[in-house]
Design a protein around this motif. Structure first.
Motif, short mmCIF file in Angstrom:
data_model
loop_
_atom_site.label_atom_id
_atom_site.label_comp_id
_atom_site.label_asym_id
_atom_site.label_seq_id
_atom_site.Cartn_x
_atom_site.Cartn_y
_atom_site.Cartn_z
N ASN A 1 1.63 6.49 1.81
CA ASN A 1 0.60 5.47 1.87
C ASN A 1 -0.43 5.82 0.80
O ASN A 1 -0.77 7.00 0.64
N ASP B 1 0.82 -1.21 0.00
CA ASP B 1 0.00 0.00 0.00
C ASP B 1 0.85 1.26 0.00
O ASP B 1 0.38 2.33 0.37
N GLU B 2 2.11 1.14 -0.40
CA GLU B 2 3.00 2.30 -0.38
C GLU B 2 3.50 2.64 -1.78
O GLU B 2 3.78 1.76 -2.58
#
Length: 170
Positions: free
Chosen positions: A89, A74-75
């Motif tokens: 993020n 999720d980065e």
């Protein structure tokens, strides 16, 4: 025994699919809520710009870093050519929330104002308010560039889906 090994294989494949990186637009233009920062992502590279308002009639926009990016889970990780690293993020609707910012303390978040399909045709575009929320009319396009939906937002809240306006995009 054969059924057991097949079910273990299916379980393994489902585990691997859960670890897949989050989808992120390949081409996107983002801005900070106050319009100070802009980020352009294209073909695995990025360009980060900073805008300074010197006076009511003098605005300076300059690139302060560029380089390559990658998505990990999720980065979104930006690795600049001068060795700096920026980690975000990935939030809802492709919003980027700063996690690690080398030399940037005042950045609260980046929000997309234009996302492009993989063929570089517009996918969605619109305006943001000072807090980075969708505001006013947002246009949504198919891969051929034809408008497929218009949504009206106020302070980030959807007011009307399938809104009809007189806007013509050529």
């Amino acid at each position: 025994m054969k059924i057991k090994s097949i079910s273990l294989f299916v379980l393994f494949l489902s585990f691997l699919s859960c670890k897949k990186d989050k989808e992120y637009p390949k081409y996107v233009e983002l801005k900070s809520g106050n319009g100070t920062y802009s980020l352009f992502i294209k073909d695995g590279t990025f360009e980060f710009l900073k805008t300074e308002f010197r006076s009511y009639d003098q605005i300076i926009t300059a690139s302060f870093t560029e380089g390559k990016y990658e998505v990990s889970g999720d980065e979104l990780i930006l690795k600049s050519n001068n060795g700096k690293k920026y980690i975000f993020n990935i939030g809802n609707e492709s919003e980027l929330i700063p996690v690690k910012m080398d030399s940037l303390q005042d950045l609260k978040g980046l929000f997309p104002i234009q996302i492009l399909h993989h063929n570089k045709m517009p996918k969605e575009m619109g305006r943001l308010d000072s807090l980075g929320r969708k505001n006013a009319l947002w246009l949504y396009f198919n891969e051929k560039g034809k408008i497929i939906n218009q949504r009206l937002y106020k302070s980030g809240e959807l007011i009307k889906d399938n809104y009809k306006s007189d806007i013509i995009i050529k």
